[in-house]
Design an enzyme around this catalytic site. Structure first.
Site, PDB file in Angstrom:
ATOM      1  N   ASN A   1       0.866  -1.178   0.000  1.00 20.26           N
ATOM      2  CA  ASN A   1       0.000   0.000   0.000  1.00 20.26           C
ATOM      3  C   ASN A   1       0.899   1.224   0.000  1.00 20.26           C
ATOM      4  O   ASN A   1       2.038   1.166   0.443  1.00 20.26           O
ATOM      5  CB  ASN A   1      -0.849   0.039   1.271  1.00 20.26           C
ATOM      6  CG  ASN A   1      -1.997  -0.941   1.220  1.00 20.26           C
ATOM      7  OD1 ASN A   1      -2.026  -1.821   0.377  1.00 20.26           O
ATOM      8  ND2 ASN A   1      -2.920  -0.775   2.127  1.00 20.26           N
TER       9      ASN A   1
ATOM     10  N   ASP B   1      -3.741  -5.941   2.292  1.00 16.25           N
ATOM     11  CA  ASP B   1      -4.845  -6.852   2.606  1.00 16.25           C
ATOM     12  C   ASP B   1      -4.570  -8.282   2.144  1.00 16.25           C
ATOM     13  O   ASP B   1      -5.090  -9.219   2.706  1.00 16.25           O
ATOM     14  CB  ASP B   1      -6.135  -6.346   1.955  1.00 16.25           C
ATOM     15  CG  ASP B   1      -6.595  -5.056   2.619  1.00 16.25           C
ATOM     16  OD1 ASP B   1      -6.614  -5.020   3.859  1.00 16.25           O
ATOM     17  OD2 ASP B   1      -6.896  -4.079   1.899  1.00 16.25           O
TER      18      ASP B   1
ATOM     19  N   PRO C   1      -3.655 -11.534   7.878  1.00 19.06           N
ATOM     20  CA  PRO C   1      -4.355 -11.394   9.155  1.00 19.06           C
ATOM     21  C   PRO C   1      -4.742  -9.935   9.365  1.00 19.06           C
ATOM     22  O   PRO C   1      -3.991  -9.037   8.992  1.00 19.06           O
ATOM     23  CB  PRO C   1      -3.302 -11.825  10.189  1.00 19.06           C
ATOM     24  CG  PRO C   1      -1.983 -11.687   9.495  1.00 19.06           C
ATOM     25  CD  PRO C   1      -2.267 -11.944   8.034  1.00 19.06           C
ATOM     26  N   ASP C   2      -5.924  -9.676   9.912  1.00 14.24           N
ATOM     27  CA  ASP C   2      -6.320  -8.301  10.219  1.00 14.24           C
ATOM     28  C   ASP C   2      -5.824  -7.996  11.633  1.00 14.24           C
ATOM     29  O   ASP C   2      -6.391  -8.454  12.628  1.00 14.24           O
ATOM     30  CB  ASP C   2      -7.839  -8.143  10.128  1.00 14.24           C
ATOM     31  CG  ASP C   2      -8.235  -6.678  10.205  1.00 14.24           C
ATOM     32  OD1 ASP C   2      -7.654  -5.945  11.047  1.00 14.24           O
ATOM     33  OD2 ASP C   2      -9.108  -6.259   9.432  1.00 14.24           O
ATOM     34  N   ILE C   3      -4.735  -7.246  11.699  1.00 10.85           N
ATOM     35  CA  ILE C   3      -4.064  -7.004  12.986  1.00 10.85           C
ATOM     36  C   ILE C   3      -4.985  -6.210  13.918  1.00 10.85           C
ATOM     37  O   ILE C   3      -5.149  -6.538  15.093  1.00 10.85           O
ATOM     38  CB  ILE C   3      -2.730  -6.252  12.765  1.00 10.85           C
ATOM     39  CG1 ILE C   3      -1.862  -7.044  11.778  1.00 10.85           C
ATOM     40  CG2 ILE C   3      -1.997  -6.040  14.084  1.00 10.85           C
ATOM     41  CD1 ILE C   3      -0.669  -6.290  11.246  1.00 10.85           C
TER      42      ILE C   3
ATOM     43  N   PHE D   1      -7.341   3.226  11.698  1.00  7.81           N
ATOM     44  CA  PHE D   1      -7.375   4.305  10.713  1.00  7.81           C
ATOM     45  C   PHE D   1      -8.195   3.858   9.510  1.00  7.81           C
ATOM     46  O   PHE D   1      -8.225   2.664   9.201  1.00  7.81           O
ATOM     47  CB  PHE D   1      -5.952   4.672  10.264  1.00  7.81           C
ATOM     48  CG  PHE D   1      -5.300   5.645  11.197  1.00  7.81           C
ATOM     49  CD1 PHE D   1      -4.934   5.248  12.475  1.00  7.81           C
ATOM     50  CD2 PHE D   1      -5.088   6.954  10.824  1.00  7.81           C
ATOM     51  CE1 PHE D   1      -4.360   6.143  13.364  1.00  7.81           C
ATOM     52  CE2 PHE D   1      -4.513   7.862  11.693  1.00  7.81           C
ATOM     53  CZ  PHE D   1      -4.146   7.460  12.971  1.00  7.81           C
TER      54      PHE D   1
ATOM     55  N   LYS E   1     -16.492   0.581   9.738  1.00  9.41           N
ATOM     56  CA  LYS E   1     -15.244  -0.065  10.169  1.00  9.41           C
ATOM     57  C   LYS E   1     -15.166  -0.146  11.692  1.00  9.41           C
ATOM     58  O   LYS E   1     -14.696  -1.130  12.250  1.00  9.41           O
ATOM     59  CB  LYS E   1     -14.060   0.738   9.624  1.00  9.41           C
ATOM     60  CG  LYS E   1     -12.814  -0.083   9.459  1.00  9.41           C
ATOM     61  CD  LYS E   1     -11.813   0.610   8.568  1.00  9.41           C
ATOM     62  CE  LYS E   1     -12.203   0.503   7.113  1.00  9.41           C
ATOM     63  NZ  LYS E   1     -11.193   1.028   6.217  1.00  9.41           N
TER      64      LYS E   1
ATOM     65  N   LYS F   1     -14.610  -3.889  13.030  1.00  8.74           N
ATOM     66  CA  LYS F   1     -13.333  -4.283  13.632  1.00  8.74           C
ATOM     67  C   LYS F   1     -13.441  -4.407  15.146  1.00  8.74           C
ATOM     68  O   LYS F   1     -12.620  -5.064  15.772  1.00  8.74           O
ATOM     69  CB  LYS F   1     -12.272  -3.237  13.308  1.00  8.74           C
ATOM     70  CG  LYS F   1     -12.105  -2.967  11.818  1.00  8.74           C
ATOM     71  CD  LYS F   1     -10.805  -3.499  11.302  1.00  8.74           C
ATOM     72  CE  LYS F   1     -10.618  -3.097   9.857  1.00  8.74           C
ATOM     73  NZ  LYS F   1      -9.418  -3.666   9.272  1.00  8.74           N
TER      74      LYS F   1
HETATM   75  O1  C5P Z   1      -9.795  -2.782   6.616  1.00 11.95           O
HETATM   76  P1  C5P Z   1      -8.910  -1.626   6.351  1.00 11.95           P
HETATM   77  O2  C5P Z   1      -7.550  -2.019   5.826  1.00 11.95           O
HETATM   78  O3  C5P Z   1      -9.519  -0.538   5.538  1.00 11.95           O
HETATM   79  O4  C5P Z   1      -8.698  -0.970   7.811  1.00 11.95           O
HETATM   80  C1  C5P Z   1      -7.713  -0.036   8.094  1.00 11.95           C
HETATM   81  C2  C5P Z   1      -7.296  -0.172   9.511  1.00 11.95           C
HETATM   82  O5  C5P Z   1      -7.071  -1.518   9.854  1.00 11.95           O
HETATM   83  C3  C5P Z   1      -5.991   0.531   9.796  1.00 11.95           C
HETATM   84  O6  C5P Z   1      -5.994   0.964  11.128  1.00 11.95           O
HETATM   85  C4  C5P Z   1      -4.966  -0.580   9.588  1.00 11.95           C
HETATM   86  O7  C5P Z   1      -3.776  -0.347  10.320  1.00 11.95           O
HETATM   87  C5  C5P Z   1      -5.699  -1.787  10.116  1.00 11.95           C
HETATM   88  N1  C5P Z   1      -5.367  -3.046   9.454  1.00 11.95           N
HETATM   89  C6  C5P Z   1      -4.665  -4.021  10.149  1.00 11.95           C
HETATM   90  N2  C5P Z   1      -4.393  -5.219   9.546  1.00 11.95           N
HETATM   91  C7  C5P Z   1      -4.799  -5.477   8.292  1.00 11.95           C
HETATM   92  C8  C5P Z   1      -5.508  -4.486   7.575  1.00 11.95           C
HETATM   93  C9  C5P Z   1      -5.772  -3.284   8.180  1.00 11.95           C
HETATM   94  O8  C5P Z   1      -4.301  -3.797  11.302  1.00 11.95           O
HETATM   95  N3  C5P Z   1      -4.506  -6.619   7.726  1.00 11.95           N
END
Ligand code: C5P
Length: 423
Positions: free
Chosen positions: A225, A293, A320-322, A340, A354, A358
């Site tokens: 990104n 992503d 993984p979505d951290i 963010f 979001k 989340k």
């Molecule tokens: O889902 P999206 O990428 O739009 O969400 C953005 C937020 O989620 C940001 O705070 C980003 O740091 C976090 N994020 C994350 N891990 C991911 C994707 C996004 O922590 N794999």
């Protein structure tokens, strides 16, 4: 625009255009600005300190080692009292000193010691302006957030024609007015001893992710990104300045590690996720990173070769979505989890969705459509979205945005402690 109450420090460099600064000084005074003037030794070869002082309505400073000036004001104060520093004419020499951080006389020392924005009006021969050294220096200054007006193209004092003429006073005045409309203070990303013990986040632990992640396709290619890491790094610095113990987990960026902050460098989302898990428990988690992503299901061990059969088809899998993982952590969920949302359309609607999806406490939404001009820049305009409501901050320097956000998180943290039982 009236400039009443605005304090401007003008640094006059040694160039033929120095005479035009007399007109600039007159225009600034007509608008009510309060001026202090510094002249380099070379500037005094072009205009006399007496004519400058008469127009500016005050003394001209020119000596780093003046005992009287030092006892009356002090050179550090001189650089901090102003709302804006203006260098005109900004000679190739002064710009080079700024780019290198040299401080060997009063002008360059003030430019290094200031905590305010600097506007430069370059002026030099066209070959000097087009020389690779000046190109390099201007690129550095641009990255450092220095504002630039001009130069114009036209006839030069030396008989050549081209770019390098200092902008005319009305254009410099307009650039000064534009600069003064925004925040000109640049916060120091440093904490003092008193903040360590008395800051609003003293004794608290804050984990911040910043920058992009790189997901390899093969040894030479990757998916990523767009992210400079400037906002994330500024948040880490602001949390430290508020007294917190900070762990910064950074993807690949070109920024230096913030002074005094433990910084862990990672490459991929999986590495970032592992580093965040290892950094927990924490009181506040700020997910400012632009995490990719997806990653390649399998990164090729050798460079993927071009073939006549057409382009390769990439098999991607989700990372993984951290943020969601930390926000929904069964054992170590920080009290405040901040995400963010960088969006290009329907920014608020996406941010609200979001927040719920989340499971975090705050979403900081920003518009990164090309019209907003935020990506990689020094300024940001964000909106804080919580369950309680929505608050838009003005467009500010990323350090100032970080300071305000951290102040908000600290206030939320304090309120939560009051509601809850433990400290
Ligand atoms: O889902 P999206 O990428 O739009 O969400 C953005 C937020 O989620 C940001 O705070 C980003 O740091 C976090 N994020 C994350 N891990 C991911 C994707 C996004 O922590 N794999």
């Amino acid at each position: 625009m009236a400039l009443t109450g605005k304090r401007i420090l003008i640094i006059i460099g040694g160039g033929i255009a120095a005479y035009k600064v007399l007109d600039l000084i007159r225009r600034l005074r007509e608008r009510g600005a309060s001026l202090r003037i510094v002249m380099t030794a070379a500037a005094k070869e072009f205009v006399t300190p007496l004519s400058v002082a008469s127009l500016a309505g005050g003394k001209v400073f020119d000596d780093l080692f003046s005992l009287t000036d030092e006892t009356e004001i002090g050179h550090i104060q001189l650089s901090r009292d102003a709302d804006l520093l203006v260098v005109a004419p900004a000679t190739a020499d002064l710009l080079a000193k700024m780019a290198q951080g040299l401080a060997n006389e009063l002008a360059s020392t003030l430019l290094l010691a200031t905590d305010k924005k600097i506007l430069v009006a370059p002026s030099m021969n066209l070959r000097m302006w087009l020389h690779p050294a000046t190109r390099r220096n201007m690129a550095v200054l641009h990255r450092d957030g220095v504002l630039v007006v001009g130069p114009d193209e036209g006839d030069m004092a030396c008989g050549e024609y081209g770019p390098g003429r200092m902008s005319e006073p009305p254009a410099i005045l307009a650039a000064i007015e534009a600069a003064l409309q925004g925040e000109t203070r640049i916060a120091l990303p440093l904490r003092s001893r008193s903040q360590e013990t008395d800051g609003p986040l003293a004794g608290r632990r804050v984990v911040v992710t910043s920058g992009p992640t790189h997901e390899p396709l093969d040894p030479v290619r990757y998916i990523a990104n767009r992210s400079s890491g400037k906002q994330g790094h500024a948040l880490a610095a602001a949390a430290a300045a508020a007294g917190a113990e900070v762990v910064l987990i950074s993807g690949p960026v070109t920024l230096p590690d913030p002074v005094g902050i433990a910084t862990k460098h990672v490459e991929t989302a999986a590495e970032m996720a592992a580093a965040v898990e290892a950094a927990l428990p924490a009181d506040i988690f700020i997910a400012a990173a632009a995490v990719a992503d997806w990653r390649a299901a399998e990164a090729a061990p050798d460079k993927i070769k071009k073939s006549t059969d057409g382009a390769p088809v990439l098999q991607l899998v989700e990372n993984p979505d951290i943020l969601a993982t930390v926000a929904q952590h069964s054992e170590k969920r920080p009290r405040i989890v901040v995400g963010f949302a960088a969006e290009t359309t329907d920014v608020l609607a996406h941010a609200k969705a979001k927040l719920a999806r989340k499971g975090c406490d705050v979403i900081v939404a920003n518009d990164v459509s090309s019209a907003a001009d935020v990506m990689g820049g020094d300024e940001n305009q964000v909106t804080i979205v919580t369950k309680a409501g929505v608050e838009a901050l003005p467009r500010l320097h990323k350090y100032a945005v970080a300071e305000r956000l951290v102040a908000r998180f600290a206030a939320m943290f304090k309120a939560m402690l009051k509601d809850g039982s433990d400290a």
